[in-house]
Motif scaffolding. Structure first.
Motif, PDB file in Angstrom:
ATOM      1  N   HIS A 266     128.074  22.248 119.781  1.00  0.00           N
ATOM      2  CA  HIS A 266     128.748  23.566 119.395  1.00  0.00           C
ATOM      3  C   HIS A 266     129.867  24.086 120.101  1.00  0.00           C
ATOM      4  O   HIS A 266     130.526  25.342 119.876  1.00  0.00           O
TER       5      HIS A 266
ATOM      6  N   ASP B 262     120.537  27.115 120.911  1.00  0.00           N
ATOM      7  CA  ASP B 262     120.874  26.533 122.180  1.00  0.00           C
ATOM      8  C   ASP B 262     121.112  27.790 123.348  1.00  0.00           C
ATOM      9  O   ASP B 262     121.144  28.863 122.760  1.00  0.00           O
ATOM     10  N   VAL B 263     120.715  27.503 124.438  1.00  0.00           N
ATOM     11  CA  VAL B 263     120.661  28.517 125.486  1.00  0.00           C
ATOM     12  C   VAL B 263     122.182  29.040 125.628  1.00  0.00           C
ATOM     13  O   VAL B 263     122.511  30.070 126.187  1.00  0.00           O
ATOM     14  N   HIS B 264     122.967  28.356 125.181  1.00  0.00           N
ATOM     15  CA  HIS B 264     124.358  28.505 125.183  1.00  0.00           C
ATOM     16  C   HIS B 264     125.093  29.147 124.020  1.00  0.00           C
ATOM     17  O   HIS B 264     124.712  28.851 122.965  1.00  0.00           O
TER      18      HIS B 264
ATOM     19  N   ASP C 203     117.964  23.236 125.612  1.00  0.00           N
ATOM     20  CA  ASP C 203     118.017  23.527 127.063  1.00  0.00           C
ATOM     21  C   ASP C 203     117.489  24.888 127.453  1.00  0.00           C
ATOM     22  O   ASP C 203     117.634  25.175 128.591  1.00  0.00           O
TER      23      ASP C 203
ATOM     24  N   GLY D   2     122.209  20.730 123.449  1.00  0.00           N
ATOM     25  CA  GLY D   2     121.764  20.795 124.737  1.00  0.00           C
ATOM     26  C   GLY D   2     120.375  20.305 125.066  1.00  0.00           C
ATOM     27  O   GLY D   2     119.688  20.388 124.021  1.00  0.00           O
TER      28      GLY D   2
ATOM     29  N   TYR E  19     118.618  19.142 128.956  1.00  0.00           N
ATOM     30  CA  TYR E  19     119.101  18.232 130.065  1.00  0.00           C
ATOM     31  C   TYR E  19     117.912  17.591 130.783  1.00  0.00           C
ATOM     32  O   TYR E  19     118.060  16.880 131.764  1.00  0.00           O
TER      33      TYR E  19
HETATM   34 ZN   LIG Z   1     123.462  24.688 125.464  1.00  0.00          ZN
END
Ligand SMILES: [Zn+2]
Length: 383
Positions: A151, A187-189, A274, A311, A313
């Motif tokens: 993304h 996503d966390v972002h 993530d 994400g 990790y």
């Molecule tokens: Zn992310």
């Protein structure tokens, strides 16, 4: 399989799953997620989910240059496809030129060039495009592509571990069959790449919930419209420690009403994990229930759906979550004990599917969520 309360047995959902061992090897070379792909698919397979009759494993395919250039600039695509073959030269001028181009196209630091990069990018993009085409043909109800979901990639540069925007290309393909598409990004972002592509369209609603704090990548998505001309864009900026309970509250209270008013014909879910408890990023505190709730609600909307990765990790957590979500789509209960398989030792010490929450406090207080709700209401005026 659940039976409908009316007594009539619902038709099984037609589910496709993008996978081949060769593609998993290739995706496992992604520098930010070394070996993740292999481990995700191995766990899904260990739970025997790939053998189910209502799941069809489809092979990935490469996107053509023409397809990549539907969104990306030709110069970027050409460079991305050939840079691995360009030898570092004794000629200083040519070397400088190469370094300038790497910088221009974002192929440095977190998107550095790796062996197999071009093939990887072509397969990721081609597979999400194929997922969209299959939905448009009404061949399936849901297509799962855990190696997709990149993304952050931009029109003319790689960004944030994302070399190609399979999501934008997939949505563009979906638009051939479905007038209105909602894109939901867990996503966390912030899903900045997808937002940038569609922010001036009223046919694609991009909804991203993400951690937002000073210095946290990519730094956009603060809950105010990115431009006065932006149309269907909603950002939900959140603080540290997000728990399943609050994710569920936000999804039901803010995202579901957006879907109601937008009334999409198809859905793309970016399911970056993530934000899980124990992820190396350490921002959020989510478990399987939070992601599962969002996915179950989206499935209940009964619209053609592409489910993508993103994400995540800690490989064992991503594998746990993607396996659980695959079983959710297939409406199969799976055991909490991780089955014996090649990567079994990764699941020590508990060898359980569930992920225990951490002790991190959830800073998304009731008062803060009221502020976020007001931001969402303001942005939703354009939807
Ligand atoms: Zn992310």
């Amino acid at each position: 399989m659940h039976l409908a309360t009316s007594g009539k047995r619902p038709l099984p959902r037609r589910v496709a799953y993008v996978y081949s061992p060769e593609y998993a090897e290739l995706a496992s070379l992604l520098p930010s997620n070394i070996d993740r792909s292999k481990k995700v698919h191995a766990l899904v397979e260990a739970y025997s989910l790939l053998k189910l009759r209502d799941l069809c494993v489809i092979s990935p395919r490469k996107a053509t240059v023409k397809e990549l250039c539907r969104y990306h600039s030709r110069d970027f695509v050409d460079f991305l496809r050939t840079v691995e073959n360009i030898d570092e030269d004794d000629d200083d001028d040519e070397d400088d030129e190469r370094i300038d181009k790497l910088e221009e196209y974002g192929l440095q630091q977190d998107c550095s060039v790796f062996e197999g990069m071009a093939s990887y990018a072509e397969h990721v993009a081609g597979s999400t495009i194929e997922a969209a085409a299959l939905l448009a043909e009404d061949a399936f109800d849901v297509v799962i592509h855990w190696d997709g979901g990149r993304h952050h990639a931009q029109k003319d540069r790689a960004e944030g571990f994302c070399y190609i925007s399979d999501i934008v290309l997939g949505i563009m393909e979906l638009q051939k069959g479905f007038p209105k598409v909602i894109y939901i990004d867990l996503d966390v972002h912030h899903g900045d790449g997808v937002e940038n592509a569609f922010q001036f369209s009223d046919k694609v609603l991009t909804v991203s919930l993400h951690h937002f704090a000073e210095g946290f990548y990519p730094g956009t998505g603060n809950g105010r419209l990115p431009s006065p001309r932006s149309k269907a864009v909603v950002n939900i900026p959140l603080k540290s420690g997000l728990t399943d309970g609050n994710l569920i509250r936000i999804f039901d209270g803010m995202i579901e009403p957006l879907k109601e008013s937008f009334s999409p014909d198809a859905i793309v879910l970016q399911c970056g994990v993530d934000g899980m408890a124990g992820d190396t990023l350490g921002k959020w505190n989510l478990g399987l229930d939070g992601y599962g709730h969002c996915l179950k609600t989206i499935l209940s909307w009964k619209k053609p759906l592409i489910v993508l990765g993103g994400g995540g990790y800690k490989n064992s957590s991503a594998a746990r979550c993607y396996t659980y979500l695959t079983s959710t789509i297939l409406e199969r209960d799976i055991a909490d004990d991780i089955p014996e398989h090649e990567y079994f030792e990764d699941y020590a010490p508990d060898f359980q599917l569930q992920v225990e929450p951490g002790r991190q406090p959830d800073e998304n207080t009731k008062e803060y969520l009221k502020v976020v709700q007001a931001l969402v209401n303001e942005q939703a005026r354009n939807v």
